[in-house]
Design a protein around this motif. Structure first.
Motif, mmCIF file in Angstrom:
data_model
loop_
_atom_site.group_PDB
_atom_site.id
_atom_site.type_symbol
_atom_site.label_atom_id
_atom_site.label_comp_id
_atom_site.label_asym_id
_atom_site.label_seq_id
_atom_site.Cartn_x
_atom_site.Cartn_y
_atom_site.Cartn_z
ATOM 1 N N LEU A 35 58.139 5.880 58.809
ATOM 2 C CA LEU A 35 57.680 5.409 60.107
ATOM 3 C C LEU A 35 56.178 5.650 60.185
ATOM 4 C CD1 LEU A 35 60.378 7.115 62.393
ATOM 5 C CD2 LEU A 35 60.415 4.756 61.546
ATOM 6 N N THR A 52 60.107 9.614 56.525
ATOM 7 C CA THR A 52 60.879 8.626 57.285
ATOM 8 C C THR A 52 60.374 7.206 57.090
ATOM 9 O OG1 THR A 52 59.448 8.876 59.220
ATOM 10 C CG2 THR A 52 61.379 10.330 59.066
ATOM 11 N N ARG A 102 56.899 9.023 63.910
ATOM 12 C CA ARG A 102 57.247 10.443 63.843
ATOM 13 C C ARG A 102 56.097 11.244 64.448
ATOM 14 N NH1 ARG A 102 58.633 14.080 58.440
ATOM 15 N NH2 ARG A 102 59.569 15.843 59.549
ATOM 16 N N TRP A 103 56.373 11.851 65.594
ATOM 17 C CA TRP A 103 55.363 12.610 66.320
ATOM 18 C C TRP A 103 55.096 13.944 65.646
ATOM 19 C CZ3 TRP A 103 51.981 11.014 69.657
ATOM 20 C CH2 TRP A 103 51.358 11.892 70.549
ATOM 21 N N LEU A 146 66.876 12.977 59.402
ATOM 22 C CA LEU A 146 65.711 12.305 59.982
ATOM 23 C C LEU A 146 65.587 10.880 59.452
ATOM 24 C CD1 LEU A 146 63.032 15.160 59.839
ATOM 25 C CD2 LEU A 146 64.253 14.331 61.858
ATOM 26 N N ALA A 165 66.228 7.568 61.847
ATOM 27 C CA ALA A 165 65.133 6.620 62.062
ATOM 28 C C ALA A 165 65.624 5.193 61.865
ATOM 29 C CB ALA A 165 63.976 6.930 61.109
ATOM 30 N N GLU A 224 60.617 15.350 66.119
ATOM 31 C CA GLU A 224 60.310 14.628 67.345
ATOM 32 C C GLU A 224 59.676 13.276 67.014
ATOM 33 O OE1 GLU A 224 58.378 15.523 71.763
ATOM 34 O OE2 GLU A 224 57.991 16.878 70.085
ATOM 35 N N PHE A 225 60.200 12.216 67.633
ATOM 36 C CA PHE A 225 59.679 10.871 67.464
ATOM 37 C C PHE A 225 59.049 10.403 68.763
ATOM 38 C CE2 PHE A 225 63.217 9.636 64.200
ATOM 39 C CZ PHE A 225 62.631 10.470 63.249
ATOM 40 N N ASN A 252 53.137 7.762 61.227
ATOM 41 C CA ASN A 252 53.033 9.206 61.456
ATOM 42 C C ASN A 252 52.251 9.475 62.745
ATOM 43 O OD1 ASN A 252 50.314 8.834 60.815
ATOM 44 N ND2 ASN A 252 50.492 9.712 58.769
ATOM 45 N N ARG A 253 51.942 10.736 63.006
ATOM 46 C CA ARG A 253 51.266 11.111 64.259
ATOM 47 C C ARG A 253 49.951 10.344 64.429
ATOM 48 N NH1 ARG A 253 51.751 15.781 67.582
ATOM 49 N NH2 ARG A 253 50.241 15.640 69.268
ATOM 50 N N ASP A 297 54.398 8.064 57.655
ATOM 51 C CA ASP A 297 55.087 9.301 57.307
ATOM 52 C C ASP A 297 55.847 9.113 55.998
ATOM 53 O OD1 ASP A 297 56.210 11.980 57.850
ATOM 54 O OD2 ASP A 297 58.087 10.876 58.116
ATOM 55 N N LEU A 345 58.146 2.681 66.603
ATOM 56 C CA LEU A 345 58.716 4.020 66.469
ATOM 57 C C LEU A 345 57.873 4.805 65.477
ATOM 58 C CD1 LEU A 345 61.127 5.914 67.216
ATOM 59 C CD2 LEU A 345 62.243 5.069 65.136
#
Length: 343
Positions: free
Chosen positions: A188, A186, A257-258, A238, A242, A262-263, A190-191, A183, A255
Protein backbone atom coordinates in the motif's frame (compact mmCIF):
# COMPACT_ATOMS: atom_id res chain seq x y z
CA UNK A 1 18.38 -20.53 -19.88
CA UNK A 2 18.16 -16.74 -19.96
CA UNK A 3 15.62 -15.31 -22.39
CA UNK A 4 16.73 -13.21 -25.34
CA UNK A 5 15.72 -9.57 -25.50
CA UNK A 6 12.73 -8.73 -27.71
CA UNK A 7 13.72 -7.13 -31.01
CA UNK A 8 11.72 -4.03 -30.08
CA UNK A 9 13.10 -3.87 -26.52
CA UNK A 10 13.87 -0.15 -26.60
CA UNK A 11 10.38 0.71 -27.85
CA UNK A 12 8.83 -1.76 -25.39
CA UNK A 13 10.57 -0.14 -22.43
CA UNK A 14 9.55 3.34 -23.61
CA UNK A 15 5.88 2.30 -23.64
CA UNK A 16 6.30 0.67 -20.23
CA UNK A 17 7.68 3.91 -18.79
CA UNK A 18 4.71 5.84 -20.16
CA UNK A 19 2.36 3.55 -18.23
CA UNK A 20 3.76 4.83 -14.91
CA UNK A 21 2.76 1.54 -13.31
CA UNK A 22 6.02 0.17 -11.94
CA UNK A 23 6.35 0.22 -8.14
CA UNK A 24 2.78 1.45 -7.59
CA UNK A 25 0.50 0.05 -4.86
CA UNK A 26 -1.78 -2.95 -5.36
CA UNK A 27 -5.18 -2.25 -6.89
CA UNK A 28 -8.39 -4.26 -6.63
CA UNK A 29 -9.07 -4.32 -10.38
CA UNK A 30 -5.88 -6.32 -10.91
CA UNK A 31 -6.22 -8.35 -7.70
CA UNK A 32 -9.68 -9.45 -8.88
CA UNK A 33 -8.25 -10.88 -12.11
CA UNK A 34 -5.48 -12.91 -10.45
CA UNK A 35 -8.01 -14.30 -7.97
CA UNK A 36 -10.16 -15.36 -10.93
CA UNK A 37 -7.18 -17.15 -12.48
CA UNK A 38 -6.61 -19.13 -9.28
CA UNK A 39 -10.27 -20.09 -8.96
CA UNK A 40 -10.93 -20.82 -12.65
CA UNK A 41 -7.79 -22.84 -13.33
CA UNK A 42 -7.45 -24.25 -9.81
CA UNK A 43 -3.84 -23.12 -9.43
CA UNK A 44 -2.22 -21.92 -6.18
CA UNK A 45 -0.32 -19.03 -7.80
CA UNK A 46 -1.33 -16.39 -10.35
CA UNK A 47 0.37 -13.13 -11.24
CA UNK A 48 0.29 -10.04 -13.41
CA UNK A 49 3.97 -9.65 -14.16
CA UNK A 50 5.54 -6.52 -15.66
CA UNK A 51 9.01 -7.00 -17.18
CA UNK A 52 11.45 -4.08 -17.19
CA UNK A 53 15.20 -3.97 -17.91
CA UNK A 54 16.31 -6.08 -14.98
CA UNK A 55 13.32 -7.69 -13.25
CA UNK A 56 9.80 -8.96 -13.41
CA UNK A 57 7.67 -6.90 -11.05
CA UNK A 58 4.28 -8.11 -9.89
CA UNK A 59 1.41 -5.64 -10.11
CA UNK A 60 -0.68 -8.40 -8.54
CA UNK A 61 0.25 -11.83 -7.26
CA UNK A 62 -1.74 -14.49 -5.42
CA UNK A 63 -0.16 -17.37 -3.52
CA UNK A 64 3.32 -15.88 -3.02
CA UNK A 65 4.67 -13.08 -0.85
CA UNK A 66 6.93 -11.61 -3.50
CA UNK A 67 7.02 -8.27 -5.27
CA UNK A 68 9.61 -9.06 -7.93
CA UNK A 69 12.27 -11.50 -9.19
CA UNK A 70 15.35 -10.97 -11.40
CA UNK A 71 14.55 -10.93 -15.11
CA UNK A 72 17.21 -13.52 -15.93
CA UNK A 73 15.29 -16.25 -14.07
CA UNK A 74 11.78 -15.09 -14.99
CA UNK A 75 9.54 -17.44 -16.97
CA UNK A 76 7.70 -14.29 -18.08
CA UNK A 77 10.83 -12.98 -19.79
CA UNK A 78 10.41 -15.92 -22.18
CA UNK A 79 6.65 -15.41 -22.49
CA UNK A 80 6.95 -11.80 -23.74
CA UNK A 81 8.92 -13.04 -26.75
CA UNK A 82 5.78 -14.70 -28.08
CA UNK A 83 2.39 -13.66 -29.40
CA UNK A 84 0.68 -16.73 -28.01
CA UNK A 85 0.54 -18.74 -24.80
CA UNK A 86 3.76 -20.01 -23.25
CA UNK A 87 2.86 -23.38 -21.75
CA UNK A 88 5.29 -25.38 -19.62
CA UNK A 89 3.65 -28.56 -18.32
CA UNK A 90 6.68 -29.79 -16.35
CA UNK A 91 9.55 -27.37 -15.87
CA UNK A 92 11.91 -30.13 -14.71
CA UNK A 93 11.67 -31.65 -18.19
CA UNK A 94 12.20 -28.37 -20.07
CA UNK A 95 15.80 -27.47 -20.84
CA UNK A 96 15.02 -23.75 -20.56
CA UNK A 97 13.89 -24.05 -16.94
CA UNK A 98 15.09 -27.34 -15.42
CA UNK A 99 17.93 -25.72 -13.43
CA UNK A 100 16.10 -22.45 -12.77
CA UNK A 101 16.25 -21.53 -9.04
CA UNK A 102 12.49 -20.96 -9.09
CA UNK A 103 12.20 -24.63 -10.08
CA UNK A 104 14.94 -26.19 -7.94
CA UNK A 105 14.04 -24.10 -4.88
CA UNK A 106 11.00 -22.22 -3.56
CA UNK A 107 8.39 -21.90 -4.95
CA UNK A 108 9.29 -25.14 -6.82
CA UNK A 109 7.52 -24.21 -10.05
CA UNK A 110 6.52 -27.17 -12.17
CA UNK A 111 3.67 -25.83 -14.31
CA UNK A 112 3.57 -22.40 -15.96
CA UNK A 113 1.10 -20.89 -18.39
CA UNK A 114 1.45 -17.24 -19.39
CA UNK A 115 -0.14 -14.99 -22.01
CA UNK A 116 1.84 -11.89 -23.05
CA UNK A 117 0.16 -8.54 -22.33
CA UNK A 118 0.09 -6.76 -25.68
CA UNK A 119 -0.43 -2.99 -25.72
CA UNK A 120 -0.41 -2.80 -29.53
CA UNK A 121 2.29 -2.98 -32.20
CA UNK A 122 3.67 -6.14 -30.57
CA UNK A 123 4.57 -4.26 -27.39
CA UNK A 124 4.54 -6.96 -24.71
CA UNK A 125 4.99 -5.31 -21.32
CA UNK A 126 4.46 -8.45 -19.23
CA UNK A 127 2.18 -11.43 -18.76
CA UNK A 128 -0.82 -12.84 -16.99
CA UNK A 129 0.35 -16.20 -15.74
CA UNK A 130 -0.85 -19.26 -13.83
CA UNK A 131 1.62 -21.36 -11.84
CA UNK A 132 1.45 -24.70 -10.05
CA UNK A 133 3.86 -26.69 -7.92
CA UNK A 134 2.96 -29.97 -9.66
CA UNK A 135 3.12 -30.91 -13.38
CA UNK A 136 -0.22 -30.59 -15.18
CA UNK A 137 -1.88 -29.92 -18.50
CA UNK A 138 -4.07 -27.01 -19.55
CA UNK A 139 -7.22 -27.84 -21.49
CA UNK A 140 -8.37 -25.83 -24.50
CA UNK A 141 -11.18 -24.34 -22.41
CA UNK A 142 -8.75 -23.34 -19.66
CA UNK A 143 -6.49 -21.72 -22.23
CA UNK A 144 -9.44 -19.66 -23.47
CA UNK A 145 -10.20 -18.57 -19.90
CA UNK A 146 -6.63 -17.42 -19.34
CA UNK A 147 -6.60 -15.65 -22.71
CA UNK A 148 -9.85 -13.79 -21.95
CA UNK A 149 -8.55 -12.71 -18.55
CA UNK A 150 -5.30 -11.49 -20.11
CA UNK A 151 -7.37 -9.25 -22.40
CA UNK A 152 -9.07 -7.85 -19.30
CA UNK A 153 -5.64 -6.96 -17.89
CA UNK A 154 -4.71 -5.25 -21.17
CA UNK A 155 -7.90 -3.20 -21.01
CA UNK A 156 -7.16 -2.12 -17.45
CA UNK A 157 -3.61 -1.13 -18.36
CA UNK A 158 -4.96 0.94 -21.24
CA UNK A 159 -7.49 2.74 -19.02
CA UNK A 160 -5.90 3.58 -15.70
CA UNK A 161 -8.64 4.90 -13.40
CA UNK A 162 -7.06 6.19 -10.22
CA UNK A 163 -7.96 9.43 -8.49
CA UNK A 164 -6.56 12.62 -10.01
CA UNK A 165 -4.21 13.04 -7.06
CA UNK A 166 -2.80 9.53 -7.44
CA UNK A 167 -2.36 9.87 -11.19
CA UNK A 168 -0.57 13.19 -10.83
CA UNK A 169 1.69 11.95 -8.04
CA UNK A 170 2.64 8.76 -9.91
CA UNK A 171 3.45 10.76 -13.04
CA UNK A 172 5.62 13.20 -11.11
CA UNK A 173 7.69 10.57 -9.33
CA UNK A 174 10.41 8.42 -10.82
CA UNK A 175 10.59 4.73 -9.87
CA UNK A 176 12.95 5.22 -6.93
CA UNK A 177 10.72 7.94 -5.51
CA UNK A 178 7.67 5.69 -5.90
CA UNK A 179 9.48 2.89 -4.07
CA UNK A 180 10.09 5.30 -1.19
CA UNK A 181 6.33 5.94 -0.91
CA UNK A 182 5.09 2.34 -1.04
CA UNK A 183 5.06 0.06 2.02
CA UNK A 184 7.22 -2.99 1.24
CA UNK A 185 5.10 -5.38 3.33
CA UNK A 186 1.51 -4.55 2.35
CA UNK A 187 2.32 -2.83 -0.97
CA UNK A 188 0.00 0.00 0.00
CA UNK A 189 1.05 3.65 0.11
CA UNK A 190 3.23 4.14 3.20
CA UNK A 191 3.01 7.01 5.72
CA UNK A 192 4.87 9.43 3.43
CA UNK A 193 2.78 8.44 0.42
CA UNK A 194 -0.59 8.62 2.15
CA UNK A 195 0.21 11.98 3.77
CA UNK A 196 1.24 13.38 0.39
CA UNK A 197 -1.94 12.12 -1.27
CA UNK A 198 -4.13 13.36 1.58
CA UNK A 199 -2.85 16.92 1.10
CA UNK A 200 -3.52 16.71 -2.63
CA UNK A 201 -6.99 15.24 -2.22
CA UNK A 202 -7.75 18.01 0.29
CA UNK A 203 -6.73 20.59 -2.32
CA UNK A 204 -8.89 18.91 -4.99
CA UNK A 205 -11.87 18.81 -2.61
CA UNK A 206 -11.38 22.52 -1.88
CA UNK A 207 -11.35 23.46 -5.57
CA UNK A 208 -14.37 21.27 -6.36
CA UNK A 209 -16.26 22.09 -3.14
CA UNK A 210 -16.83 18.37 -2.65
CA UNK A 211 -16.76 16.29 0.57
CA UNK A 212 -13.86 14.12 1.63
CA UNK A 213 -13.77 11.39 4.26
CA UNK A 214 -10.73 10.43 6.33
CA UNK A 215 -10.86 7.12 8.19
CA UNK A 216 -8.32 5.60 10.59
CA UNK A 217 -8.33 1.79 10.78
CA UNK A 218 -6.78 -0.23 13.60
CA UNK A 219 -6.51 -4.01 14.06
CA UNK A 220 -8.08 -5.31 17.25
CA UNK A 221 -5.84 -7.50 19.44
CA UNK A 222 -3.01 -7.41 16.91
CA UNK A 223 -0.35 -7.65 19.62
CA UNK A 224 -1.98 -10.87 20.77
CA UNK A 225 -1.65 -12.31 17.26
CA UNK A 226 2.05 -11.44 17.20
CA UNK A 227 2.61 -12.83 20.71
CA UNK A 228 0.76 -16.11 20.07
CA UNK A 229 1.78 -16.82 16.48
CA UNK A 230 4.86 -14.70 15.78
CA UNK A 231 5.52 -11.64 13.66
CA UNK A 232 5.53 -13.61 10.40
CA UNK A 233 1.86 -14.49 10.92
CA UNK A 234 1.21 -10.91 11.98
CA UNK A 235 2.70 -9.73 8.69
CA UNK A 236 0.48 -12.18 6.79
CA UNK A 237 -2.57 -10.79 8.60
CA UNK A 238 -1.67 -7.25 7.53
CA UNK A 239 -1.11 -8.32 3.93
CA UNK A 240 -4.30 -10.35 3.67
CA UNK A 241 -6.42 -7.73 5.39
CA UNK A 242 -5.14 -4.99 3.09
CA UNK A 243 -6.33 -7.01 0.10
CA UNK A 244 -9.71 -7.65 1.69
CA UNK A 245 -10.24 -3.94 2.35
CA UNK A 246 -9.17 -2.97 -1.16
CA UNK A 247 -11.65 -5.48 -2.61
CA UNK A 248 -14.61 -3.31 -1.55
CA UNK A 249 -13.16 0.13 -2.37
CA UNK A 250 -13.75 2.26 -5.44
CA UNK A 251 -10.81 2.48 -7.85
CA UNK A 252 -10.06 6.06 -6.78
CA UNK A 253 -10.27 5.50 -3.02
CA UNK A 254 -6.88 5.46 -1.30
CA UNK A 255 -5.70 3.02 1.37
CA UNK A 256 -2.31 3.44 3.04
CA UNK A 257 -0.37 2.01 5.94
CA UNK A 258 -0.18 4.76 8.55
CA UNK A 259 2.16 2.76 10.76
CA UNK A 260 2.34 -0.59 12.55
CA UNK A 261 -1.14 -2.11 12.42
CA UNK A 262 -2.90 1.16 11.60
CA UNK A 263 -4.16 2.13 8.13
CA UNK A 264 -5.57 5.36 6.76
CA UNK A 265 -8.40 5.39 4.23
CA UNK A 266 -9.11 8.47 2.08
CA UNK A 267 -12.50 8.61 0.32
CA UNK A 268 -12.67 11.51 -2.18
CA UNK A 269 -16.18 12.86 -2.77
CA UNK A 270 -17.68 10.66 -0.06
CA UNK A 271 -20.16 12.15 2.40
CA UNK A 272 -21.07 10.78 5.81
CA UNK A 273 -23.84 8.39 4.72
CA UNK A 274 -21.85 7.03 1.79
CA UNK A 275 -18.83 6.53 4.03
CA UNK A 276 -20.88 4.70 6.65
CA UNK A 277 -22.19 2.28 4.01
CA UNK A 278 -18.64 1.56 2.83
CA UNK A 279 -17.33 0.98 6.36
CA UNK A 280 -20.18 -1.46 6.96
CA UNK A 281 -19.10 -3.34 3.83
CA UNK A 282 -15.51 -3.44 5.06
CA UNK A 283 -16.62 -4.81 8.44
CA UNK A 284 -18.78 -7.48 6.76
CA UNK A 285 -16.00 -8.50 4.35
CA UNK A 286 -13.49 -8.83 7.18
CA UNK A 287 -15.97 -10.80 9.32
CA UNK A 288 -16.85 -13.21 6.52
CA UNK A 289 -13.32 -13.89 5.27
CA UNK A 290 -10.74 -15.17 7.77
CA UNK A 291 -7.27 -14.22 6.57
CA UNK A 292 -5.21 -17.21 5.36
CA UNK A 293 -1.88 -17.48 7.20
CA UNK A 294 0.83 -20.08 7.73
CA UNK A 295 -0.82 -20.76 11.13
CA UNK A 296 -4.19 -21.36 9.49
CA UNK A 297 -7.12 -19.05 8.73
CA UNK A 298 -7.12 -16.11 11.14
CA UNK A 299 -10.36 -14.37 12.15
CA UNK A 300 -9.75 -10.69 12.77
CA UNK A 301 -11.72 -7.56 13.55
CA UNK A 302 -11.12 -3.90 12.85
CA UNK A 303 -11.93 -0.70 14.67
CA UNK A 304 -12.45 2.37 12.50
CA UNK A 305 -12.98 6.03 13.23
CA UNK A 306 -13.44 8.83 10.75
CA UNK A 307 -14.75 12.18 9.64
CA UNK A 308 -16.64 13.34 6.54
CA UNK A 309 -16.18 17.04 5.90
CA UNK A 310 -16.20 19.87 3.40
CA UNK A 311 -12.86 21.63 3.41
CA UNK A 312 -14.49 25.06 3.86
CA UNK A 313 -15.68 24.21 7.37
CA UNK A 314 -12.94 26.41 8.78
CA UNK A 315 -10.47 23.95 10.29
CA UNK A 316 -7.12 22.90 8.86
CA UNK A 317 -6.49 19.40 7.50
CA UNK A 318 -4.44 18.29 10.53
CA UNK A 319 -7.38 19.07 12.80
CA UNK A 320 -9.58 16.62 10.89
CA UNK A 321 -6.91 13.92 10.93
CA UNK A 322 -6.80 14.29 14.71
CA UNK A 323 -10.61 14.12 14.85
CA UNK A 324 -10.59 10.88 12.85
CA UNK A 325 -8.03 9.46 15.24
CA UNK A 326 -10.15 10.58 18.22
CA UNK A 327 -13.13 8.70 16.77
CA UNK A 328 -10.97 5.60 16.47
CA UNK A 329 -9.93 5.88 20.10
CA UNK A 330 -13.60 6.14 21.13
CA UNK A 331 -14.40 2.92 19.26
CA UNK A 332 -11.47 1.13 20.91
CA UNK A 333 -12.68 2.23 24.35
CA UNK A 334 -16.26 1.15 23.65
CA UNK A 335 -15.40 -2.42 22.77
CA UNK A 336 -13.62 -2.55 19.40
CA UNK A 337 -14.81 -4.27 16.25
CA UNK A 338 -16.94 -1.33 15.15
CA UNK A 339 -16.74 2.10 13.52
CA UNK A 340 -17.75 5.63 14.39
CA UNK A 341 -17.98 8.78 12.31
CA UNK A 342 -17.89 12.24 13.86
CA UNK A 343 -21.18 14.11 13.84
Amino acid sequence: MEAKLPQNEEQRLAVLRQLNILDTPIEERFERITRMVCRSLKVPIAAISIVDESRQWFKSIQGLNASETPREIAFCAHAILRDELLLVEDATQDERFADNPLVTDEPFIRFYAGYPLNLGQDIHVGTLCAIDRVPRELSAEEQEILYDLSKMVESELAAIALSEAQIQLIQELDELERVAMVDSLTRLWNRLGIETLLKREWEYATRKNSPISIVMIDFDNFKQINDQHGHLVGDEVLQGSARLIISVLRSYDILGRWGGDEFMLILPGSGREQTAVLLERIQATIAQNPVPTSAGPMAISLSMGGVSVFTNQGEALQYWVEQADNQLMKVKRLGKGNFQLAE
